[in-house]
Design an enzyme around this catalytic site. Structure first.
Site, short mmCIF file in Angstrom:
data_model
loop_
_atom_site.label_atom_id
_atom_site.label_comp_id
_atom_site.label_asym_id
_atom_site.label_seq_id
_atom_site.Cartn_x
_atom_site.Cartn_y
_atom_site.Cartn_z
N TYR A 55 0.92 -1.10 0.04
CA TYR A 55 0.01 0.02 0.24
C TYR A 55 0.96 1.19 0.18
O TYR A 55 1.74 1.36 0.84
CB TYR A 55 -1.01 0.03 1.43
CG TYR A 55 -1.79 1.31 1.39
CD1 TYR A 55 -2.76 1.50 0.45
CD2 TYR A 55 -1.42 2.18 2.35
CE1 TYR A 55 -3.40 2.66 0.55
CE2 TYR A 55 -2.14 3.34 2.68
CZ TYR A 55 -3.26 3.60 1.67
OH TYR A 55 -4.11 4.51 1.69
N ASP A 63 9.56 2.70 -0.89
CA ASP A 63 8.41 3.55 0.09
C ASP A 63 8.88 2.91 1.28
O ASP A 63 8.40 1.85 1.86
CB ASP A 63 6.82 3.08 -0.20
CG ASP A 63 5.85 3.64 0.59
OD1 ASP A 63 6.14 3.93 1.65
OD2 ASP A 63 4.63 3.36 0.19
N LYS A 113 5.51 8.93 9.03
CA LYS A 113 5.34 8.26 10.17
C LYS A 113 6.37 8.67 11.22
O LYS A 113 6.27 9.77 12.05
CB LYS A 113 5.52 6.81 10.18
CG LYS A 113 4.40 6.07 9.03
CD LYS A 113 2.99 6.26 9.51
CE LYS A 113 2.43 5.32 8.48
NZ LYS A 113 1.06 5.44 8.69
#
Length: 426
Positions: A143, A238, A266
């Site tokens: 994702y 990613d 994050k």
């Protein structure tokens, strides 16, 4: 007795679709009522009924130093007192960029944004702009945010372009996206042999966290690196989720493979909205105002968020931080595996740095298909038994978990005792 979580959820559904602002929070995968959190500290948070939980999602990764760390809170308070946002550059943005360039291999320049989706979307645009190609490769189960080009599932055949996985994504947006099997090097070779000169980039989670925790094999990533170099395609790691989670220098250092562009998020926000994409200077020069690839954001490099992220990055560089975090997470995974198997279940767990995965399966999964073959219903029952015992795991069988530096042996002991009771009741 009034259940304040149920009351809030019913109220939220009147004004917000599904009652939540991000789908996994709705507990649709596991059933039941989501917990509305009122406060957090260290390894714990408390819900609207003032019930305390050991927290193993950590805001989906950012809370690596624990919730409400005094140094981070102080930095945020001091930054807020100076002003919340200026729409003009600040020194903090420079300090953040310098810190990340120092820590992340191959990142010579970067651009700060506000979300992981912005980071991956912008990295894709940069790769297409720099190569003047349209096609991209992603992998089933990874994702990369909710940009149109990335909300795509596998097509009907190896060289069939992907199909949209969300309503509102036109077929035209997905026709340039090839979706391959994670950890399948042979398939990757075959696609590059056929259309390699048309591929702008390959984007991958080197340690996947959105189909549960799944590690890429070294051979898979090495094949990817070699093919991208041979065909002039851009390799994008990613690391929005795994960056600074699997180690101080990220997955590139873990695998000793250097990407062309890296997406981060994050942890670098310390709990506030900060993300970034960066890489080689010769690629980054294509970004406006230097080049023709446009990207902008009013709140990019927000001074309060940068203060939280920069302070977090300083804390994680302290001696022994990652050795302690890795040992704690590995202990959790090993003891959960032992407890589950001792109770007679097909169960295992894995850990990389401060990330872990739980699987009701005989073996640790290595692909989307193997994750999907695990016992989802048994996980759902286990989740609720643990929740009732005051342990908050990811409310989905397809999400990784996160440990903070505050999850010491006492916290892990309490988690294992709860798990033993849960396994016995399954």
């Amino acid at each position: 007795m009034t259940n304040h979580n149920e009351t809030l959820f019913a109220r939220a559904q009147l004004s917000t679709p599904g009652g939540v602002n991000s789908p996994v929070r709705a507990f649709r995968s596991v059933g039941g009522t989501p917990r509305f959190i009122t406060r957090a500290e260290g390894p714990y948070f408390w819900d609207a009924d003032d019930r305390r939980y050991i927290d193993y999602i950590g805001s989906w990764g950012p809370a690596i130093v624990g919730h409400a760390h005094p140094e981070v809170v102080t930095a945020v308070q001091e930054a807020a007192a100076r002003g919340l946002s200026f729409g003009a550059p600040t020194e903090g943005e420079i300090l953040m960029a310098e810190e990340i360039c120092k820590l992340v291999p191959g990142v010579e320049q970067l651009r700060l944004v506000s979300s992981g989706t912005e980071a991956t979307m912008s990295a894709l645009r940069l790769a297409r702009g720099a190569t003047r190609r349209d096609k991209i490769i992603k992998f089933e189960g990874c994702y990369h945010g909710h940009a149109d080009s990335l909300l795509v599932k596998a097509g009907s055949g190896l060289l069939t372009f992907g199909n949209p996985t969300s309503a509102g994504v036109p077929e035209d947006f997905s026709k340039h996206t090839l979706v391959l099997d994670y950890n399948n090097s042979q398939q990757l070779e075959e696609v590059f042999r056929t259309v390699g000169d048309q591929i702008a980039c390959v984007i991958v989670e080197p340690v996947a966290g959105n189909m549960n925790l799944v590690r890429a094999t070294t051979e898979f990533l090495q094949t990817m690196r070699r093919l991208c170099s041979q065909h002039g395609s851009v390799l994008i790691f990613d690391e929005v989720m795994c960056g600074f989670r699997v180690g101080l220098h990220g997955a590139q250092a873990l695998y000793e493979i250097q990407a062309d562009l890296v997406c981060l998020g994050k942890v670098i926000g310390g709990g506030l909205p900060v993300a970034a994409f960066g890489g080689r200077a010769d690629l980054m020069k294509h970004m406006a105002p230097l080049g023709g690839v446009y990207q902008a954001g009013t709140l990019s490099g927000n001074p309060v968020a940068v203060a939280a992220g920069l302070t977090t990055l300083k804390i994680i560089q302290r001696e022994g931080f990652y050795s302690t975090l890795t040992a704690q997470t590995r202990e959790l995974a090993e003891r959960l595996t032992a407890a589950g198997q001792a109770a007679g279940h097909q169960f295992c767990a894995d850990a990389v740095g401060g990330m872990f995965g739980l699987y009701f399966s005989a073996q640790i999964p290595d692909s989307y298909a193997s994750v999907m073959a695990s016992d989802k219903e048994k996980f759902n029952r286990f989740f609720h038994l643990m929740l009732d015992a005051g342990v908050y795991l990811a409310p989905s069988a397809f999400e990784a978990g996160f440990v903070s530096i505050q999850h010491n042996t006492q916290i892990i002991d309490a988690t294992i005792e709860a798990a033993k009771r849960a396994f016995a009741h399954l």
